[in-house]
Scaffold this motif. Structure first.
Motif, PDB file in Angstrom:
ATOM      1  N   LEU B  26       0.839  -1.207   0.000  1.00  0.00           N
ATOM      2  CA  LEU B  26       0.000   0.000   0.000  1.00  0.00           C
ATOM      3  C   LEU B  26       0.871   1.252   0.000  1.00  0.00           C
ATOM      4  O   LEU B  26       0.568   2.229  -0.672  1.00  0.00           O
ATOM      5  CB  LEU B  26      -0.896   0.008   1.240  1.00  0.00           C
ATOM      6  N   ILE B  29       2.084   1.435  -3.719  1.00  0.00           N
ATOM      7  CA  ILE B  29       1.082   1.578  -4.783  1.00  0.00           C
ATOM      8  C   ILE B  29       0.297   2.890  -4.657  1.00  0.00           C
ATOM      9  O   ILE B  29       0.066   3.573  -5.655  1.00  0.00           O
ATOM     10  CB  ILE B  29       0.116   0.369  -4.781  1.00  0.00           C
ATOM     11  N   ALA B  30      -0.119   3.245  -3.429  1.00  0.00           N
ATOM     12  CA  ALA B  30      -0.981   4.428  -3.278  1.00  0.00           C
ATOM     13  C   ALA B  30      -0.302   5.713  -3.782  1.00  0.00           C
ATOM     14  O   ALA B  30      -0.898   6.434  -4.591  1.00  0.00           O
ATOM     15  CB  ALA B  30      -1.454   4.556  -1.839  1.00  0.00           C
ATOM     16  N   LEU B  33      -0.049   5.530  -7.604  1.00  0.00           N
ATOM     17  CA  LEU B  33      -1.353   5.718  -8.240  1.00  0.00           C
ATOM     18  C   LEU B  33      -1.736   7.196  -8.229  1.00  0.00           C
ATOM     19  O   LEU B  33      -2.190   7.747  -9.250  1.00  0.00           O
ATOM     20  CB  LEU B  33      -2.404   4.882  -7.493  1.00  0.00           C
ATOM     21  N   GLY B  34      -1.501   7.846  -7.071  1.00  0.00           N
ATOM     22  CA  GLY B  34      -1.798   9.278  -6.956  1.00  0.00           C
ATOM     23  C   GLY B  34      -0.999  10.080  -7.968  1.00  0.00           C
ATOM     24  O   GLY B  34      -1.544  10.948  -8.666  1.00  0.00           O
ATOM     25  N   ILE B  37      -2.347   9.448 -11.564  1.00  0.00           N
ATOM     26  CA  ILE B  37      -3.598  10.170 -11.838  1.00  0.00           C
ATOM     27  C   ILE B  37      -3.300  11.672 -11.978  1.00  0.00           C
ATOM     28  O   ILE B  37      -3.823  12.348 -12.868  1.00  0.00           O
ATOM     29  CB  ILE B  37      -4.636   9.900 -10.720  1.00  0.00           C
ATOM     30  N   LEU B  58      -1.393  13.270  -1.917  1.00  0.00           N
ATOM     31  CA  LEU B  58      -2.645  12.598  -1.549  1.00  0.00           C
ATOM     32  C   LEU B  58      -2.433  11.087  -1.469  1.00  0.00           C
ATOM     33  O   LEU B  58      -2.998  10.416  -0.611  1.00  0.00           O
ATOM     34  CB  LEU B  58      -3.738  12.917  -2.575  1.00  0.00           C
ATOM     35  N   ALA B  61      -0.837  10.331   1.724  1.00  0.00           N
ATOM     36  CA  ALA B  61      -1.838  10.485   2.788  1.00  0.00           C
ATOM     37  C   ALA B  61      -2.782   9.283   2.797  1.00  0.00           C
ATOM     38  O   ALA B  61      -3.139   8.769   3.874  1.00  0.00           O
ATOM     39  CB  ALA B  61      -2.618  11.774   2.575  1.00  0.00           C
ATOM     40  N   ALA B  62      -3.180   8.822   1.589  1.00  0.00           N
ATOM     41  CA  ALA B  62      -4.086   7.671   1.495  1.00  0.00           C
ATOM     42  C   ALA B  62      -3.426   6.441   2.099  1.00  0.00           C
ATOM     43  O   ALA B  62      -4.054   5.695   2.858  1.00  0.00           O
ATOM     44  CB  ALA B  62      -4.449   7.412   0.037  1.00  0.00           C
ATOM     45  N   ARG B  65      -3.442   6.778   5.820  1.00  0.00           N
ATOM     46  CA  ARG B  65      -4.783   6.565   6.388  1.00  0.00           C
ATOM     47  C   ARG B  65      -5.138   5.076   6.425  1.00  0.00           C
ATOM     48  O   ARG B  65      -5.654   4.569   7.405  1.00  0.00           O
ATOM     49  CB  ARG B  65      -5.803   7.310   5.548  1.00  0.00           C
ATOM     50  N   GLU B  66      -4.826   4.380   5.305  1.00  0.00           N
ATOM     51  CA  GLU B  66      -5.128   2.946   5.235  1.00  0.00           C
ATOM     52  C   GLU B  66      -4.335   2.185   6.298  1.00  0.00           C
ATOM     53  O   GLU B  66      -4.850   1.295   6.962  1.00  0.00           O
ATOM     54  CB  GLU B  66      -4.780   2.379   3.849  1.00  0.00           C
TER      55      GLU B  66
END
Lengths: 429, 86
Positions: B26, B29-30, B33-34, B37, B58, B61-62, B65-66
């Motif tokens: 995570l 990848i997060a 991915l951010g 995008i 972001l 941050a994601a 958070r996860e």
């Protein structure tokens, strides 16, 4: 010589035909090899039918109805084979078919001769002193050595199509599958070859799905609640283990609902992973398209379950980070993309992990198989030393199982993270 | 099949290990991915490199958070286990 002699002939014929087919594909042509294998299969089925008729007519202590049924079944098979043989003869190379057809008969003659020879006094006299046996072995090796020019000539005159599929080539990154063989037979420009090449991974994944459906269907054909048969028992054991495993992770309240999906996911992935270890097959999971589809399916199901459990408003509230105060509402424009990114990252991480591991495992096998073939390249024989066996095959078995387990466990964790906590749910009831 | 609530769950260890095993991927990848995008949006709106940076932040941050929610879940599981122990 009883029925076990015929069983041994069948086994030996199948091994000999498979081995000879490798040479024929390499040195003659794939079409000739196909006709040769079909001819041998035709002959073997013929023998089975004959055996059925003979056994049906000669088995003592049986009623005439059973005798007729057995013999009639054998005769029907013989007639069907005759019809199939006629079609094969009109479509395929008759010489290749007849050579294949003759293989089991040649094996019968050779086996009978060897039985006579081995039990003879001459053979005992010949092999009794170990020095003489060694001398004979040395003579055989010398004979093969002397026959090298013949092999070289066969290589020169041989067809080149088969070698393109060989893993020894430097540019080859995949092992040949049965689709590669069909492509070689039809030619790369044929529309069927093009279709098969484009949909190769989908074809293999559908093949695995079909096998799973057939196996489960067969196990459930005549289910019994009493003492189950061996097959039903084996399938039930797998189902029970998977049920206990996923219920153990998700808890007894929510778990049973997701066992069918997660259990199928595990079996489907492990079968796809292991499929790559079977000759002329491929792991569909070594393609990112397939693993991404699996990840997306899990993602869609998890989101659907989220909406089902929380309701549309509750789900949007969850995505916005459960805002309750003014400050939290002010944070929604920030929390919403963060949450959406987090949700999207999960299926991507699942797919990438599975694809990377299985692709890497397949590459490792290709590299070592290629090395094994190139070591013996100077002999111009269509096989090599199996360097990938048993270490890398064992490693691949372990990794295939582990990756299927990891994918399904992580999928169940995604469900777990979306679901309300077990003890919270219990408190509500 | 009965569900005795006080019985320790046999696959609790695997559940915890599975949740913790998600963290490293995570974390990678997060943010990726951010960033991806963000880059795509940059290309559409001609704002290079701002949306890429926003996407990356972001994404981090994601991931944070996860990981926090996973940590909370693991911790509450541990507390339940402690309560169950005599």
């Amino acid at each position: 010589m009883g029925l076990e002699f015929l069983a041994r002939v069948r086994t030996t014929s199948m091994i000999a035909v498979a081995f000879a087919a490798i040479f024929v594909v390499t040195y003659v042509s794939p079409a000739w090899a196909g006709a040769f294998v079909l001819g041998a299969l035709w002959s073997l089925l013929n023998l089975v039918a004959l055996e059925k008729i003979v056994v049906g007519l000669t088995t003592p202590r049986q009623d005439s109805a059973a005798m007729l049924r057995r013999a009639g079944g054998g005769a029907a098979l013989l007639f069907a084979l005759l019809a199939v043989g006629a079609v094969l003869l009109s479509r395929l190379d008759p010489v290749a078919l007849l050579v294949g057809f003759g293989v089991p008969f040649a094996i019968i003659i050779l086996k009978a001769l060897s039985l006579v020879l081995v039990s003879s006094a001459f053979w005992r006299r010949l092999t009794a002193p170990s020095g003489r046996t060694l001398g004979m072995l040395a003579a055989c090796v010398l004979l093969v050595w002397a026959a090298r020019p013949l092999i070289a000539r066969a290589q020169e005159g041989g067809h080149g199509a088969g070698t393109e599929t060989h893993p020894s080539g430097s540019g080859v990154t995949e092992l040949p599958t049965f689709i590669t063989l069909i492509e070689n037979g039809l030619g790369a420009d044929h529309p069927v070859s093009h279709f098969l090449h484009t949909w190769e991974n989908v074809i293999f994944s559908l093949l695995v799905a079909a096998i799973l459906i057939v196996v489960t269907g067969l196990a459930l054909r005549r289910p019994t609640t009493g003492v189950p048969g061996r097959f039903q028992n084996a399938v039930e054991m797998v189902m029970e283990q998977l049920h206990d495993f996923f219920v153990g992770i998700l808890g007894p309240t929510h778990g049973p609902r997701y066992v069918p999906y997660l259990g199928t996911l595990f079996l489907y992935i492990i079968m796809m992973n292991l499929f790559g270890l079977i000759p002329f097959m491929k792991s569909a999971t070594s393609s990112l398209n397939i693993t991404a589809a699996l990840g997306l399916t899990t993602f869609a199901y998890v989101q659907f379950e989220g909406i089902r459990n929380l309701g549309i408003v509750g789900y949007l509230d969850h995505l916005a980070g459960n805002p309750r105060s003014v400050i939290q509402w002010g944070m929604v424009p920030l929390m919403l993309p963060i949450h959406v990114l987090g949700e999207l990252a999960k299926p991507i991480s699942l797919s990438c992990r599975l694809f990377g591991n299985i692709f890497g495992e397949d590459m490792l096998l290709v590299a070592f198989m290629g090395l094994g073939v190139s070591i013996l390249a100077f002999t111009h024989l269509p096989f090599g030393i199996p360097l990938h066996w048993p270490l890398f095959i064992g490693l691949a078995l372990l990794s295939s199982t582990l990756q299927a387990l990891i994918f399904s466990v992580l999928s169940s964790i995604y469900f777990l993270l979306m679901l309300p906590h077990e003890h919270e749910a219990e408190a509500h009831h | 099949m009965g569900h005795p609530p006080e019985k320790p769950e046999p696959f609790e260890g695997i559940r915890t290990a599975g949740m913790l095993a998600m963290i490293p991927l995570l974390l990678i990848i997060a943010p990726l991915l951010g960033a991806y995008i963000g880059r795509w949006l940059d290309g559409r709106f001609g704002t290079t490199p701002w949306l890429l940076i926003v996407g990356l932040v972001l994404g981090f941050a994601a991931a944070g958070r996860e990981i926090y929610s996973i940590y909370q879940r693991v911790q509450s599981d541990e507390e339940r286990k402690k309560k169950r122990a005599p």
